[in-house]
Design an enzyme around this catalytic site. Structure first.
Site: not given
Ligand code: GDP
Ligand code: IMO
Ligand code: MG
Length: 422
Positions: A13, A16-17, A40-41, A221
């Site tokens: 999280d 990356k997305g 979840g990107h 991840q």
């Molecule tokens: P990913 O899994 O690595 O793609 O990241 P996620 O989407 O799960 O989580 C990142 C969260 O931070 C999302 O809700 C994005 O919309 C938000 N986000 C990304 N970059 C920024 C930033 O620079 N500032 C803030 N406030 N939010 C951000």
């Molecule tokens: P993105 O790509 C954050 C975590 C789960 C759990 C562990 C194992 O959005 O960054 P799994 O379902 O993969 O067997 O769970 O890994 N986990 C993540 N945490 N971001 C993710 O993906 C994750 N994908 C799995 O919460 O601790």
């Molecule tokens: Mg994510």
């Protein structure tokens, strides 16, 4: 041409997305190489927000080809829902989303097994996303898995055999379940998959490279969740590190070019497992609230803490990171002081080396820096950065020994500042 890899350096999280979307115009192709719908990107642009799970984040910029590689595990039901929602919102993908025949399929019973194994672990549960990731990769490694390419053959027989094996395991565990409905959706997903180009993605990618096309690989991840190098056993079941792009796409190691390592300006983790810099106080709550730190897919509250340079140095080493990308620095805009963990104290001994295990008593040793205390969310160039923020960047670059190329100051595509180009 070489393949660039973009991946998370923390516990996922990192953002990356968003960055894959920003960088996509520079590439011909974007490819996912591991993970599945546990990801979840999130991307935001033009007032719209999208959350992608199995589909690469390069799908929104022009008509770029996106590839789901052999290292990915795919749930056809979830994939159908995700792809149909994108098509309905005006982003056609059927021609340009290529899926490897060697990607493994997540079956309904894999999801049930995920739940059963978690229940059996009790307090020691991993806190998985419940998407069947672990059981699907387990079947892959134990040579019992089923693959996308199998749907082109006698699929009913292959599916029934795999399902029967899972049923035996679940019976032996006395685990009650009913997959009648999800199995129907899943079968509809299998039919839907047939509408996409099912390819030998290793051939496709290598042909592209030969033709001087550029490829960006999108990790899912983060390094601290890697099956080998993460905080085992509280990890996911794939290689999230750079080497995963080689095995998950069929790209030779000498074809890897830039490695973009993404980190938040602080740190989060979702699910169970150790997290040395986790904060249980008001500061942690503040990071959670200001950063909207709730899972993009599951809605689970993310645990929050200060940036951990011991863990980051380890991640940078394992991945061979060439450029750093710092996300969510705006979340720290109102902090008077910012802390960064520069060493751990374990059993009274200080170390800057990431240890075998971070479970148990790991006391973080912090450096403290003054905060910048101003709104950075509307800044568009490095020239506008306050002095304290520049100091924070210089401090991190010195500690981590890799330049920070991009700084993100908000969730929108436009809230991205590139400090240098090459
Ligand atoms: P990913 O899994 O690595 O793609 O990241 P996620 O989407 O799960 O989580 C990142 C969260 O931070 C999302 O809700 C994005 O919309 C938000 N986000 C990304 N970059 C920024 C930033 O620079 N500032 C803030 N406030 N939010 C951000
Ligand atoms: P993105 O790509 C954050 C975590 C789960 C759990 C562990 C194992 O959005 O960054 P799994 O379902 O993969 O067997 O769970 O890994 N986990 C993540 N945490 N971001 C993710 O993906 C994750 N994908 C799995 O919460 O601790
Ligand atoms: Mg994510």
């Amino acid at each position: 041409m070489k393949v660039d890899v973009l991946l998370g350096l923390q516990w996922g999280d990192e953002g990356k997305g968003k960055v894959v979307d920003v960088l996509t115009p520079r590439y011909d192709v974007v490819a996912r190489f591991q993970g599945g719908p546990n990801a979840g990107h999130t991307l935001e642009f033009e007032g719209q927000k999208y959350v992608l799970r199995s589909i690469p984040s390069g799908i929104f910029q022009g008509d770029k080809v996106n590839i789901i590689g052999n290292g990915v595990v795919l749930d056809p039901a979830l994939f159908k829902a995700e792809a149909e929602a994108l098509e309905a919102s005006g982003h056609p993908l059927k021609e340009r989303l290529h899926i490897s025949k060697k990607a493994h399929l997540i079956m309904p019973t894999h999801r049930v097994l995920d739940a059963a194994y978690e229940a059996a672990k009790g307090d020691a549960k991993v806190g998985t996303t419940g998407k069947g990731i672990g059981p699907t990769y387990t079947d892959k490694i134990s040579r019992n898995g089923i693959r996308v390419g199998d749907i082109l053959g006698d699929f009913d027989t292959i599916y029934a055999k795999a399902k029967a094996r899972h049923e035996d395991i679940l019976k032996s565990m006395n685990f009650e379940y009913d997959i009648t409905e999800i199995e129907k959706e899943w079968m509809a997903g299998i039919e839907y998959l047939r509408q996409f180009p099912l390819v030998d993605s290793e051939h496709e990618i290598n042909a592209l490279l030969k033709a001087d096309k550029s490829v960006l690989c999108e990790g899912a991840q983060g390094t601290m969740l890697d099956i080998d190098f993460g905080s085992y056993p509280f990890v996911t079941s794939s290689n999230t590190v750079c080497a995963g792009a080689c095995s998950g796409l069929g790209v030779a190691p000498n074809k890897i070019g830039n490695v973009y390592g993404i980190m938040k300006a602080y740190c989060t983790r979702v699910g169970s497992g150790p997290f040395p810099t986790e904060l249980f106080d008001e500061t942690g709550d503040k990071l959670c609230t200001l950063g909207h730190e709730f899972g993009s897919v599951t809605g689970r509250k993310r645990r929050c803490g200060w940036i951990d340079l011991v863990a980051l140095k380890y991640s940078i080493m394992i991945n061979g990171v060439t450029h750093l990308i710092m996300m969510k620095s705006d979340v720290l805009d109102t902090f008077e002081t910012i802390k960064a963990c520069v060493a751990y104290r374990i059993n009274g001994v200080e170390t800057e080396n990431f240890p075998y295990s971070i479970e148990g008593e790991v006391e973080p040793i912090y450096a403290e820096l003054p905060g910048w205390q101003c709104d950075m969310t509307k800044m568009t160039s490095e020239d506008e950065f306050p002095e304290e923020f520049n100091n924070y960047i210089s401090f991190l670059e010195e500690e981590l020994e890799v330049p920070i190329k991009i700084v993100s100051v908000g969730p929108d595509r436009d809230q991205t500042i590139e400090r240098y180009t090459e």
